[in-house]
Design an enzyme around this catalytic site. Structure first.
Site, PDB file in Angstrom:
ATOM      1  N   PRO A 193       0.839  -1.207   0.000  1.00  0.00           N
ATOM      2  CA  PRO A 193       0.000   0.000   0.000  1.00  0.00           C
ATOM      3  C   PRO A 193       0.871   1.254   0.000  1.00  0.00           C
ATOM      4  O   PRO A 193       1.734   1.421   0.857  1.00  0.00           O
ATOM      5  CB  PRO A 193      -0.758  -0.111   1.332  1.00  0.00           C
ATOM      6  CG  PRO A 193       0.149  -0.920   2.217  1.00  0.00           C
ATOM      7  CD  PRO A 193       0.891  -1.865   1.307  1.00  0.00           C
ATOM      8  N   THR A 194       0.669   2.104  -0.985  1.00  0.00           N
ATOM      9  CA  THR A 194       1.381   3.388  -1.002  1.00  0.00           C
ATOM     10  C   THR A 194       0.384   4.498  -1.317  1.00  0.00           C
ATOM     11  O   THR A 194      -0.581   4.293  -2.049  1.00  0.00           O
ATOM     12  CB  THR A 194       2.541   3.403  -2.018  1.00  0.00           C
ATOM     13  OG1 THR A 194       2.052   2.979  -3.301  1.00  0.00           O
ATOM     14  CG2 THR A 194       3.675   2.486  -1.600  1.00  0.00           C
ATOM     15  N   SER A 209      -4.028   1.484  -0.351  1.00  0.00           N
ATOM     16  CA  SER A 209      -3.689   2.352   0.783  1.00  0.00           C
ATOM     17  C   SER A 209      -4.908   3.096   1.310  1.00  0.00           C
ATOM     18  O   SER A 209      -5.769   3.536   0.551  1.00  0.00           O
ATOM     19  CB  SER A 209      -2.627   3.369   0.348  1.00  0.00           C
ATOM     20  OG  SER A 209      -2.524   4.402   1.312  1.00  0.00           O
ATOM     21  N   THR A 262      -1.744  -1.087   9.493  1.00  0.00           N
ATOM     22  CA  THR A 262      -0.373  -0.561   9.609  1.00  0.00           C
ATOM     23  C   THR A 262      -0.184   0.023  10.997  1.00  0.00           C
ATOM     24  O   THR A 262      -0.960   0.876  11.431  1.00  0.00           O
ATOM     25  CB  THR A 262      -0.109   0.485   8.512  1.00  0.00           C
ATOM     26  OG1 THR A 262      -0.277  -0.154   7.250  1.00  0.00           O
ATOM     27  CG2 THR A 262       1.289   1.059   8.617  1.00  0.00           C
ATOM     28  N   LYS A 320       0.982  -4.789   9.794  1.00  0.00           N
ATOM     29  CA  LYS A 320       2.110  -4.336   8.974  1.00  0.00           C
ATOM     30  C   LYS A 320       2.984  -3.371   9.769  1.00  0.00           C
ATOM     31  O   LYS A 320       2.485  -2.365  10.286  1.00  0.00           O
ATOM     32  CB  LYS A 320       1.580  -3.627   7.728  1.00  0.00           C
ATOM     33  CG  LYS A 320       2.647  -2.987   6.857  1.00  0.00           C
ATOM     34  CD  LYS A 320       2.060  -2.501   5.554  1.00  0.00           C
ATOM     35  CE  LYS A 320       3.100  -1.871   4.658  1.00  0.00           C
ATOM     36  NZ  LYS A 320       3.451  -0.509   5.028  1.00  0.00           N
ATOM     37  N   ASP A 360       8.370  -6.508   3.288  1.00  0.00           N
ATOM     38  CA  ASP A 360       8.592  -5.460   2.291  1.00  0.00           C
ATOM     39  C   ASP A 360       9.704  -4.536   2.731  1.00  0.00           C
ATOM     40  O   ASP A 360      10.106  -4.514   3.885  1.00  0.00           O
ATOM     41  CB  ASP A 360       7.303  -4.705   1.923  1.00  0.00           C
ATOM     42  CG  ASP A 360       6.849  -3.695   2.971  1.00  0.00           C
ATOM     43  OD1 ASP A 360       7.647  -3.252   3.812  1.00  0.00           O
ATOM     44  OD2 ASP A 360       5.657  -3.333   2.917  1.00  0.00           O
ATOM     45  N   GLY A 397       6.855  -1.530  -3.004  1.00  0.00           N
ATOM     46  CA  GLY A 397       6.249  -0.205  -2.870  1.00  0.00           C
ATOM     47  C   GLY A 397       6.671   0.746  -3.982  1.00  0.00           C
ATOM     48  O   GLY A 397       5.989   0.895  -4.999  1.00  0.00           O
ATOM     49  N   ARG A 398       7.835   1.355  -3.817  1.00  0.00           N
ATOM     50  CA  ARG A 398       8.257   2.402  -4.764  1.00  0.00           C
ATOM     51  C   ARG A 398       8.312   1.962  -6.221  1.00  0.00           C
ATOM     52  O   ARG A 398       7.897   2.737  -7.098  1.00  0.00           O
ATOM     53  CB  ARG A 398       9.612   2.979  -4.319  1.00  0.00           C
ATOM     54  CG  ARG A 398       9.534   3.782  -3.009  1.00  0.00           C
ATOM     55  CD  ARG A 398      10.902   4.279  -2.606  1.00  0.00           C
ATOM     56  NE  ARG A 398      10.884   5.012  -1.349  1.00  0.00           N
ATOM     57  CZ  ARG A 398      10.938   4.449  -0.144  1.00  0.00           C
ATOM     58  NH1 ARG A 398      11.001   3.116  -0.030  1.00  0.00           N
ATOM     59  NH2 ARG A 398      10.939   5.197   0.944  1.00  0.00           N
TER      60      ARG A 398
HETATM   61  C1  FNR Z   1       4.446   4.054   1.659  1.00  0.00           C
HETATM   62  N1  FNR Z   1       4.088   3.071   2.583  1.00  0.00           N
HETATM   63  C2  FNR Z   1       2.801   3.052   3.081  1.00  0.00           C
HETATM   64  N2  FNR Z   1       2.422   2.075   3.959  1.00  0.00           N
HETATM   65  C3  FNR Z   1       1.158   2.020   4.415  1.00  0.00           C
HETATM   66  O1  FNR Z   1       0.840   1.130   5.186  1.00  0.00           O
HETATM   67  N3  FNR Z   1       0.239   2.963   4.014  1.00  0.00           N
HETATM   68  C4  FNR Z   1       0.535   3.967   3.166  1.00  0.00           C
HETATM   69  O2  FNR Z   1      -0.313   4.780   2.807  1.00  0.00           O
HETATM   70  C5  FNR Z   1       1.870   4.041   2.701  1.00  0.00           C
HETATM   71  N4  FNR Z   1       2.262   5.049   1.858  1.00  0.00           N
HETATM   72  C6  FNR Z   1       3.514   5.049   1.310  1.00  0.00           C
HETATM   73  C7  FNR Z   1       3.855   6.033   0.386  1.00  0.00           C
HETATM   74  C8  FNR Z   1       5.101   6.001  -0.224  1.00  0.00           C
HETATM   75  C9  FNR Z   1       5.440   7.043  -1.237  1.00  0.00           C
HETATM   76  C10 FNR Z   1       6.026   4.984   0.110  1.00  0.00           C
HETATM   77  C11 FNR Z   1       7.381   4.909  -0.561  1.00  0.00           C
HETATM   78  C12 FNR Z   1       5.717   4.033   1.050  1.00  0.00           C
HETATM   79  C13 FNR Z   1       5.012   1.957   2.905  1.00  0.00           C
HETATM   80  C14 FNR Z   1       4.835   0.810   1.905  1.00  0.00           C
HETATM   81  O3  FNR Z   1       3.631   0.120   2.143  1.00  0.00           O
HETATM   82  C15 FNR Z   1       5.952  -0.221   1.987  1.00  0.00           C
HETATM   83  O4  FNR Z   1       6.123  -0.619   3.319  1.00  0.00           O
HETATM   84  C16 FNR Z   1       7.290   0.281   1.428  1.00  0.00           C
HETATM   85  O5  FNR Z   1       7.089   1.126   0.331  1.00  0.00           O
HETATM   86  C17 FNR Z   1       8.164  -0.894   1.025  1.00  0.00           C
HETATM   87  O6  FNR Z   1       9.419  -0.473   0.670  1.00  0.00           O
HETATM   88  P1  FNR Z   1       9.909  -0.223  -0.847  1.00  0.00           P
HETATM   89  O7  FNR Z   1       9.430  -1.364  -1.699  1.00  0.00           O
HETATM   90  O8  FNR Z   1       9.307   1.096  -1.259  1.00  0.00           O
HETATM   91  O9  FNR Z   1      11.380  -0.162  -0.694  1.00  0.00           O
END
Ligand code: FNR
Length: 360
Positions: free
Chosen positions: A79-80, A108, A157, A229, A284, A307-308
């Protein structure tokens, strides 16, 4: 000049060229010194393989299931937030790409497309990510909407009682644009604070008093399975299992919350040890290669999330870019399994990798 990416990291290069700098920085950035951000990548690179040869690898089977739901490979979409900052189609494009790849997407809490829009975009197994916020009724309303729109699990989360200090955002005076509207009451709260900057947002919504009692409250209020999470220690993993969760996500929130926690791949084994198969474990943080996926599985994860790279694929090429990202990772995992002598996921063992600790 545009080029055809051959690895996940090249989607980041494309995205960096396309996105406004402040938006790219928002996606890329981590907390404070970004120590953990770089560790999330480097820790994977310190794990090496112990491949086996002369095994029939003419057929590789990456298919698996999580909580009874089938997936093409143990690779999911994390989720992002705010996908419309990357592409005007936002989460709907990601949902369609994930469905095409038979990968489970976690939507997300802070999405730009609504739960209903994503649900009606295409048929697929999807999970919904929740924050328990001050307005418990708003959180519960979202759970009920996720339920009635066919989402199959809640990903709670738990590593964000307050927002981590992301200095690149502070420098850029990053503000969430108007279209990045949050759900229901939240947007009203944000507006009532007179703006939508990152400071106003958490103070209106985040609750730093959330505790294990809230996990119990959530469990008693929904039939959907709950995954936690943001677990990084054996202590919390034990509590999570005792609390009756259906799964654990070892994560440091993409290194955006507390800096100087270990890379999530470095925290994985202590969690795996105490959970001891009681519930599935997802990892993750820093997964950029099929080799990374294999390493996480060898150390005991049942699946990984990315994620990214999803956001960068989305920014670079919309739905097609996200599909390319997921497929690229699936293909790399297949090759890694082949070259390690593992025709099936069950063949991947702890002995196929060598960690730093093993080398001591
Ligand atoms: C996130 N992440 C995140 N997690 C979550 O539980 N709710 C959210 O809304 C968000 N939003 C979010 C935005 C952005 C821009 C990033 C980069 C990350 C965390 C995400 O779920 C996840 O844990 C990480 O992105 C995993 O790492 P990598 O794959 O980005 O290295």
């Amino acid at each position: 000049m545009e080029f055809e990416p051959v690895k996940l990291n090249e989607f980041e290069e494309l995205a960096r060229k396309i996105l406004l700098k402040k938006n790219y920085d928002f996606f890329r950035g981590g907390a404070e010194d970004e120590y953990t951000l770089s560790e999330n990548i480097k820790a994977f690179q310190r794990i090496l393989f112990r491949p086996r040869v002369l095994i029939d690898v003419s057929k590789i089977d990456m298919s698996t299931s999580l909580l009874g739901f089938k997936m093409a490979a143990p690779i999911m979409v994390a989720p992002t937030a705010f996908h419309k900052l990357a592409h005007h189609e936002g989460e709907v494009a990601v949902a369609r790409a994930a469905a095409a790849c038979n990968a489970i997407m976690v939507l997300s809490f802070s999405s730009n497309c609504t739960i209903e829009e994503v649900a009606s975009s295409c048929d697929a197994v999807r999970f919904f990510q929740l924050y328990v916020i001050k307005q418990r009724d708003v959180s519960m309303k979202l759970v009920k909407r996720a339920e009635s729109n066919g989402f199959k699990a809640i990903v709670l989360t738990v590593d964000r009682p307050r927002l981590g200090r992301r200095e690149v955002g502070l420098k850029n005076k990053f503000v969430i644009p108007k279209f990045a509207n949050l759900e229901g009451l939240l947007s009203v709260n944000v507006k009532s604070k007179g703006g939508s900057d990152l400071k106003a947002l958490p103070s209106a919504t985040l609750d730093d008093a959330v505790s294990w009692k809230d996990v119990e409250w959530l469990r008693s209020s929904t039939k959907l399975p709950i995954l936690l999470k943001g677990i990084l220690t054996a202590e919390d993993a034990r509590k999570a299992v005792e609390a009756g969760v259906a799964g654990i996500i070892v994560s440091n929130h993409g290194a955006r919350q507390l800096d100087y926690v270990p890379a999530s791949i470095s925290a994985l084994e202590e969690v795996v040890r105490v959970v001891s198969g009681a519930v599935p474990i997802i990892l993750d943080g820093g997964v950029r290669r099929g080799t990374d996926v294999f390493k996480a599985l060898a150390l005991g994860a049942n699946a990984v999330m990315i994620g990214r790279p999803i956001i960068y694929g989305l920014a670079a090429k919309g739905e097609h870019g996200v599909k390319q990202v997921i497929e690229m990772l699936q293909n790399e995992l297949e090759l890694t399994m082949t070259l390690n002598g593992c025709p099936g996921l069950k063949d991947i063992t702890r002995n196929h990798v060598q960690t730093e600790n093993d080398r001591l």
